[in-house]
Design an enzyme around this catalytic site. Structure first.
Site, PDB file in Angstrom:
ATOM      1  N   LYS A 181      24.860  44.703  35.751  1.00 38.44           N
ATOM      2  CA  LYS A 181      26.268  45.089  35.555  1.00 38.44           C
ATOM      3  C   LYS A 181      27.013  43.893  34.968  1.00 38.44           C
ATOM      4  O   LYS A 181      27.381  42.964  35.671  1.00 38.44           O
ATOM      5  CB  LYS A 181      26.868  45.488  36.906  1.00 38.44           C
ATOM      6  CG  LYS A 181      27.989  46.525  36.854  1.00 38.44           C
ATOM      7  CD  LYS A 181      29.235  46.100  36.144  1.00 38.44           C
ATOM      8  CE  LYS A 181      30.121  45.205  36.952  1.00 38.44           C
ATOM      9  NZ  LYS A 181      31.227  44.642  36.129  1.00 38.44           N
ATOM     10  N   GLY A 234      30.137  34.926  40.478  1.00 37.88           N
ATOM     11  CA  GLY A 234      31.543  35.264  40.286  1.00 37.88           C
ATOM     12  C   GLY A 234      32.407  34.565  41.318  1.00 37.88           C
ATOM     13  O   GLY A 234      32.034  33.503  41.827  1.00 37.88           O
ATOM     14  N   SER A 235      33.513  35.188  41.643  1.00 35.94           N
ATOM     15  CA  SER A 235      34.479  34.530  42.522  1.00 35.94           C
ATOM     16  C   SER A 235      33.996  34.530  43.970  1.00 35.94           C
ATOM     17  O   SER A 235      33.251  35.416  44.394  1.00 35.94           O
ATOM     18  CB  SER A 235      35.826  35.237  42.431  1.00 35.94           C
ATOM     19  OG  SER A 235      35.702  36.593  42.817  1.00 35.94           O
ATOM     20  N   THR A 236      34.450  33.556  44.738  1.00 36.45           N
ATOM     21  CA  THR A 236      34.064  33.472  46.139  1.00 36.45           C
ATOM     22  C   THR A 236      34.565  34.688  46.912  1.00 36.45           C
ATOM     23  O   THR A 236      33.853  35.222  47.762  1.00 36.45           O
ATOM     24  CB  THR A 236      34.590  32.146  46.739  1.00 36.45           C
ATOM     25  OG1 THR A 236      33.871  31.078  46.105  1.00 36.45           O
ATOM     26  CG2 THR A 236      34.344  32.063  48.239  1.00 36.45           C
ATOM     27  N   GLY A 239      32.285  37.501  46.289  1.00 37.78           N
ATOM     28  CA  GLY A 239      31.028  37.166  46.966  1.00 37.78           C
ATOM     29  C   GLY A 239      31.094  37.485  48.450  1.00 37.78           C
ATOM     30  O   GLY A 239      30.145  38.027  49.024  1.00 37.78           O
ATOM     31  N   GLU A 256      26.194  32.995  43.644  1.00 41.70           N
ATOM     32  CA  GLU A 256      26.636  31.788  42.924  1.00 41.70           C
ATOM     33  C   GLU A 256      28.142  31.915  42.766  1.00 41.70           C
ATOM     34  O   GLU A 256      28.608  32.705  41.952  1.00 41.70           O
ATOM     35  CB  GLU A 256      26.012  31.710  41.533  1.00 41.70           C
ATOM     36  CG  GLU A 256      24.503  31.637  41.499  1.00 41.70           C
ATOM     37  CD  GLU A 256      23.974  30.312  41.973  1.00 41.70           C
ATOM     38  OE1 GLU A 256      24.784  29.375  42.175  1.00 41.70           O
ATOM     39  OE2 GLU A 256      22.757  30.219  42.170  1.00 41.70           O
ATOM     40  N   CYS A 290      31.875  27.317  36.219  1.00 39.52           N
ATOM     41  CA  CYS A 290      31.889  27.218  37.688  1.00 39.52           C
ATOM     42  C   CYS A 290      31.693  25.773  38.141  1.00 39.52           C
ATOM     43  O   CYS A 290      32.181  25.393  39.205  1.00 39.52           O
ATOM     44  CB  CYS A 290      30.851  28.138  38.306  1.00 39.52           C
ATOM     45  SG  CYS A 290      29.242  28.010  37.561  1.00 39.52           S
ATOM     46  N   GLU A 387      40.082  27.005  42.830  1.00 37.77           N
ATOM     47  CA  GLU A 387      39.409  27.059  41.534  1.00 37.77           C
ATOM     48  C   GLU A 387      40.373  27.665  40.517  1.00 37.77           C
ATOM     49  O   GLU A 387      40.831  28.795  40.680  1.00 37.77           O
ATOM     50  CB  GLU A 387      38.143  27.914  41.639  1.00 37.77           C
ATOM     51  CG  GLU A 387      37.379  27.957  40.345  1.00 37.77           C
ATOM     52  CD  GLU A 387      36.048  28.692  40.463  1.00 37.77           C
ATOM     53  OE1 GLU A 387      36.030  29.840  40.921  1.00 37.77           O
ATOM     54  OE2 GLU A 387      35.024  28.100  40.075  1.00 37.77           O
TER      55      GLU A 387
HETATM   56  P1  NAI Z   1      35.128  38.478  39.756  1.00 36.22           P
HETATM   57  O1  NAI Z   1      34.356  37.795  40.830  1.00 36.22           O
HETATM   58  O2  NAI Z   1      36.036  39.610  40.149  1.00 36.22           O
HETATM   59  O3  NAI Z   1      34.105  39.092  38.667  1.00 36.22           O
HETATM   60  C1  NAI Z   1      32.765  38.727  38.494  1.00 36.22           C
HETATM   61  C2  NAI Z   1      31.885  39.963  38.399  1.00 36.22           C
HETATM   62  O4  NAI Z   1      31.940  40.679  39.625  1.00 36.22           O
HETATM   63  C3  NAI Z   1      32.294  40.975  37.321  1.00 36.22           C
HETATM   64  O5  NAI Z   1      31.132  41.561  36.770  1.00 36.22           O
HETATM   65  C4  NAI Z   1      33.068  42.003  38.114  1.00 36.22           C
HETATM   66  O6  NAI Z   1      33.071  43.265  37.499  1.00 36.22           O
HETATM   67  C5  NAI Z   1      32.288  42.038  39.410  1.00 36.22           C
HETATM   68  N1  NAI Z   1      33.030  42.530  40.571  1.00 36.22           N
HETATM   69  C6  NAI Z   1      34.368  42.399  40.831  1.00 36.22           C
HETATM   70  N2  NAI Z   1      34.673  42.989  41.998  1.00 36.22           N
HETATM   71  C7  NAI Z   1      33.525  43.492  42.509  1.00 36.22           C
HETATM   72  C8  NAI Z   1      33.189  44.210  43.698  1.00 36.22           C
HETATM   73  N3  NAI Z   1      34.107  44.528  44.584  1.00 36.22           N
HETATM   74  N4  NAI Z   1      31.912  44.561  43.907  1.00 36.22           N
HETATM   75  C9  NAI Z   1      30.958  44.230  43.013  1.00 36.22           C
HETATM   76  N5  NAI Z   1      31.206  43.570  41.866  1.00 36.22           N
HETATM   77  C10 NAI Z   1      32.474  43.208  41.615  1.00 36.22           C
HETATM   78  O7  NAI Z   1      35.941  37.397  38.981  1.00 36.22           O
HETATM   79  P2  NAI Z   1      37.273  37.612  38.058  1.00 36.22           P
HETATM   80  O8  NAI Z   1      38.269  38.424  38.790  1.00 36.22           O
HETATM   81  O9  NAI Z   1      36.841  38.089  36.740  1.00 36.22           O
HETATM   82  O10 NAI Z   1      37.823  36.115  37.943  1.00 36.22           O
HETATM   83  C11 NAI Z   1      38.701  35.609  38.939  1.00 36.22           C
HETATM   84  C12 NAI Z   1      38.304  34.210  39.332  1.00 36.22           C
HETATM   85  O11 NAI Z   1      36.991  34.198  39.850  1.00 36.22           O
HETATM   86  C13 NAI Z   1      38.277  33.198  38.206  1.00 36.22           C
HETATM   87  O12 NAI Z   1      39.523  32.687  37.925  1.00 36.22           O
HETATM   88  C14 NAI Z   1      37.349  32.152  38.766  1.00 36.22           C
HETATM   89  O13 NAI Z   1      38.048  31.298  39.634  1.00 36.22           O
HETATM   90  C15 NAI Z   1      36.364  32.956  39.581  1.00 36.22           C
HETATM   91  N6  NAI Z   1      35.119  33.174  38.818  1.00 36.22           N
HETATM   92  C16 NAI Z   1      34.095  32.314  39.057  1.00 36.22           C
HETATM   93  C17 NAI Z   1      32.932  32.431  38.327  1.00 36.22           C
HETATM   94  C18 NAI Z   1      31.794  31.503  38.555  1.00 36.22           C
HETATM   95  O14 NAI Z   1      30.947  31.373  37.698  1.00 36.22           O
HETATM   96  N7  NAI Z   1      31.695  30.876  39.690  1.00 36.22           N
HETATM   97  C19 NAI Z   1      32.781  33.422  37.251  1.00 36.22           C
HETATM   98  C20 NAI Z   1      33.931  34.298  37.114  1.00 36.22           C
HETATM   99  C21 NAI Z   1      35.045  34.145  37.869  1.00 36.22           C
END
Ligand code: NAI
Ligand code: MG
Length: 484
Positions: A181, A234-236, A239, A256, A290, A387
């Site tokens: 996804k 993705g975001s903590t 996670g 991660e 990240c 972050e």
């Molecule tokens: P996010 O964590 O919401 O998105 C990452 C992935 O998770 C996307 O594919 C999204 O569709 C999916 N996702 C979102 N909600 C979900 C759920 N409830 N169940 C399963 N999958 C889900 O991150 P977002 O909102 O795009 O970015 C917000 C903040 O998150 C950023 O500003 C950054 O601080 C952090 N982030 C950190 C990353 C890293 O590599 N550590 C990568 C992306 C975001």
């Protein structure tokens, strides 16, 4: 935009077929440099995730995939690497248009490293071995390292093709099947990867790609009883939610998550190298990394000189059209992300940090944020704790190693850290004391397919890449034999 048109528009890839989402929905994916719609992707929902999970289960249990030798799996993985490399210009263009990262980074880093990742794990596919275990007589015990089954992989938008490779390649090497996804902001390169995998001979159903939104498509993957593991980047906060929800089916997890990585410069560092390193640590990929070195700790004696040089370095970074090979800083991935970054800038000002550079949106089209440096930051300010995921650097001061290690570790995160010093003892002492999954000494942001990568503390758990990453896609079976 020829590269983008090669992606089957508005379709999901399930069981080797390009299909519409069952509910028929689509959503636009935006070029963040121009704010224009590139194309539309299918909006996969729970019923599409279910179809994909069923196709992946079938491929795992019945398909040709289950019968292939490790060497044959490796051959397909190697071919995917070769095809990615052969298509580097086209895949890089898709990635840059969809995410806003510079074409130079896409061409030189993201796509070649994704290709390398497939080749690295191609080699492992034929080398997944069990053990013979010396148990009591008259018995014989050996172990089998088996795939987990169907794995759900949820990736973010900051390194779409590269993080897809980090997840897909080891899972396939170990013999699993996949529902992938991609992030809703950057769905295109994962679809291109599915086309390339098919061309490389990956059987139908082994890799399924369902584009869609987090709470619906991602959430359905996490809840699905036919999925054995979730690998998430993705975001903590997401996670944490995944961890709670995965308990319902006791899925295996690797997470991660975010970071607030300390980058520590001692007064005896190679000054020019440390300045370049500190600048790239925060401004690479417009800070959407990240492991970004977002907290820069500079030893008191060096502070003023260092800040002057870093400001000069930063002022020279060319910001603009990410397709221009000279550009060093592209736009943030989305309007929402830009707004989030700018809200942190406001918090930094409000809490009394001193704005040295940037701190605003660039005029004109596109979600560009000027590279931003705050000095006089205290470790308890919001901009030093949360972050930001954008080109915003917090500069802090310190006097000696124990103090800086304490400050550096005073964060819920533990993804990465770096130290700059010519003193070999100080460097290695700091490397041991820093609570982070990766520590760089006199460099920053290095990765290799062979290294184990992952977090300490609230930056997550499990490792990606390397032998450790491969093992996360396997489980161990003990087999007993009566020899009496
Ligand atoms: P996010 O964590 O919401 O998105 C990452 C992935 O998770 C996307 O594919 C999204 O569709 C999916 N996702 C979102 N909600 C979900 C759920 N409830 N169940 C399963 N999958 C889900 O991150 P977002 O909102 O795009 O970015 C917000 C903040 O998150 C950023 O500003 C950054 O601080 C952090 N982030 C950190 C990353 C890293 O590599 N550590 C990568 C992306 C975001
Ligand atoms: Mg996009």
């Amino acid at each position: 935009m020829p590269a983008v048109q090669k992606i089957a528009p508005g379709r999901l890839y399930i069981g080797g077929q390009w299909v519409d989402a069952l509910a028929g929905g689509t959503f636009p994916t935006i070029n963040p440099a121009t704010e224009e719609t590139l194309t539309r992707a299918a909006e996969g929902r729970a019923e599409d995730i279910d179809r994909a999970a069923v196709a992946a289960r079938k491929a795992f249990e019945e398909g040709p995939w289950a019968k292939l030798s490790g060497s044959d799996r490796g051959r397909i993985l190697w071919k995917i690497g070769d095809l990615l490399e052969a298509r580097v210009a086209e895949v890089a263009e898709i990635e840059t248009l969809d995410s806003g990262k510079t074409i130079t980074e896409s061409l030189r880093v993201d796509v070649p490293m994704a290709a390398d990742c497939f080749r690295y794990f191609a080699g492992w596919a034929s080398k997944i071995e069990g053990e013979t275990v010396p148990v009591r007589a008259p018995f014989f015990n050996y172990t089998l390292r088996e795939p987990l089954g169907v794995v759900g992989q949820i990736i973010p938008w900051n390194f779409p093709i590269l993080l897809a490779a980090w997840k897909v390649a080891p899972a396939l090497a170990a013999g699993n099947t996949i529902v992938l996804k991609p992030a809703e902001q950057t769905p295109l390169s994962a679809l291109r990867l599915a086309q390339i995998a098919e061309e490389a001979g990956l059987p139908p159903g082994v890799l399924n790609v369902v584009t869609g939104f987090g709470p619906t498509a991602g959430g359905a993957l996490v809840d699905h009883p036919g999925v054995d593991k979730i690998a998430f980047t993705g975001s903590t906060s997401v996670g944490q939610e995944i961890m709670r929800r995965a308990s319902g089916t006791l899925k295996r997890l690797t997470l991660e998550l975010g970071g607030k990585s300390p980058n520590i410069v001692f007064a005896d560092a190679d000054l020019d190298a440390a300045v370049r390193g500190a600048g790239n640590a925060i401004f690479y990929n417009k800070g959407e990394v990240c492991t970004a070195g977002s907290r820069l700790f500079v030893e008191d004696a060096l502070h003023d000189t260092f800040l002057d040089k870093l400001s000069a370095f930063t002022a020279k970074l060319q910001q603009g059209d990410p397709l221009d090979p000279k550009t060093r800083l592209g736009p943030q991935v989305s309007e929402a992300q830009m707004a989030r970054v700018l809200s942190f800038v406001d918090k930094g000002k409000g809490e009394g940090a001193r704005l040295v550079l940037g701190g605003e949106r660039a005029p004109g089209k596109g979600y560009f944020v000027r590279p931003t440096i705050f000095d006089g930051v205290r470790n308890d300010m919001t901009i030093a704790r949360e972050e930001i995921f954008g080109p915003v650097l917090s500069v802090l001061r310190f006097r000696e190693i124990d103090e800086v290690v304490r400050l550096a570790n005073d964060t819920p995160y533990g993804l990465a850290a770096a130290v700059w010093t010519k003193d070999i003892k100080k460097a290695h002492r700091a490397a041991r004391l820093l609570r982070a999954g990766t520590v760089w000494i006199n460099t920053y942001g290095l990765y290799d397919s062979a290294m184990p990568f992952g977090g300490y503390k609230m930056s997550g758990f499990g490792r990606e890449l390397g032998h450790h990453g491969l093992m996360e896609y396997t489980q161990t079976k003990s087999v007993w034999v009566d020899l009496s």
